[in-house]
Design an enzyme around this catalytic site. Structure first.
Site, short mmCIF file in Angstrom:
data_model
loop_
_atom_site.label_atom_id
_atom_site.label_comp_id
_atom_site.label_asym_id
_atom_site.label_seq_id
_atom_site.Cartn_x
_atom_site.Cartn_y
_atom_site.Cartn_z
N ASP A 77 0.85 -1.19 0.00
CA ASP A 77 0.00 0.00 0.00
C ASP A 77 0.89 1.24 0.00
O ASP A 77 1.94 1.27 0.65
CB ASP A 77 -0.93 0.02 1.21
CG ASP A 77 -2.02 1.06 1.03
OD1 ASP A 77 -2.97 0.77 0.28
OD2 ASP A 77 -1.90 2.18 1.57
N THR A 78 0.46 2.25 -0.74
CA THR A 78 1.21 3.51 -0.85
C THR A 78 0.29 4.69 -0.55
O THR A 78 -0.86 4.72 -1.02
CB THR A 78 1.79 3.68 -2.28
OG1 THR A 78 2.65 2.58 -2.56
CG2 THR A 78 2.58 4.98 -2.41
#
Length: 194
Positions: A77-78
């Site tokens: 996840d970013t």
């Protein structure tokens, strides 16, 4: 090189991101894509890397009891972190415009967490990169949104696209992290398997 070391393992990439998939190809890894629909919600008490760690682990939990003994599941996840606020993917054109207006003439952090889950353990690593934007005009922002449609990207931009060429003045840390995966850290972590 890593492919040979991991010959007894099956890597499962649980990401629909074309950029992450390309990175795994570029790392010369054999992998399979397995996707699950996850509602990416997190407690509002979380800050920065706590958010990406939580979401990467949440994505991995969806595969609980489905991982074979020779499989390594990779989730990620970013977020873009600015003024103690997470900027995720834009809801629509107007939201993307407002996000880019906020990023104009500032420095923000891009935080990515990568979760590795096997049948007997779960470990999460992360990386943080500082990115500085020059002042972006409304016309430049509109041009970028109209031509590149970055609505599937955290922070409403892709560093590898036109906006990165004309708008980014400085980057401190991993470039690939800003694209969506800190490849050097992923490579190092996967190298520990044998």
């Amino acid at each position: 090189m890593l492919k040979k070391k991991l010959k007894d393992f099956k890597i499962i990439l649980a990401s629909g991101s074309p950029r992450r998939q390309q990175f795994f190809n570029d790392l010369d890894l054999d992998f399979e894509i397995r996707l699950k629909e996850i509602e990416e919600l997190f407690p509002d008490t979380l800050q920065g890397v706590e958010i990406t760690n939580y979401l990467a682990e949440l994505k991995a939990k969806a595969f609980e009891n489905e991982i074979a003994s020779n499989e390594i599941l990779v989730t990620s996840d970013t977020i873009v972190w600015l003024n103690n606020r997470a900027l995720g993917k834009p809801k629509d054109y107007n939201d993307a415009f407002e996000i880019l207006k906020c990023l104009s003439n500032t420095t923000h952090e891009v935080i990515t967490s990568v979760c590795f889950k096997t049948s007997d353990k779960t470990e999460t690593i992360h990386d943080v990169t500082k990115v500085s934007f020059t002042t972006l005009s409304d016309d430049e922002i509109r041009y970028y949104l109209d031509h590149y449609k970055p609505f599937d990207k955290a922070g409403a931009y892709g560093i590898q696209e036109w906006i990165g060429l004309i708008g980014i003045t400085k980057i401190e840390g991993s470039y690939t992290n800003v694209v969506g995966l800190p490849t050097e850290k992923v490579y190092q972590y996967l190298s520990t398997f044998n």
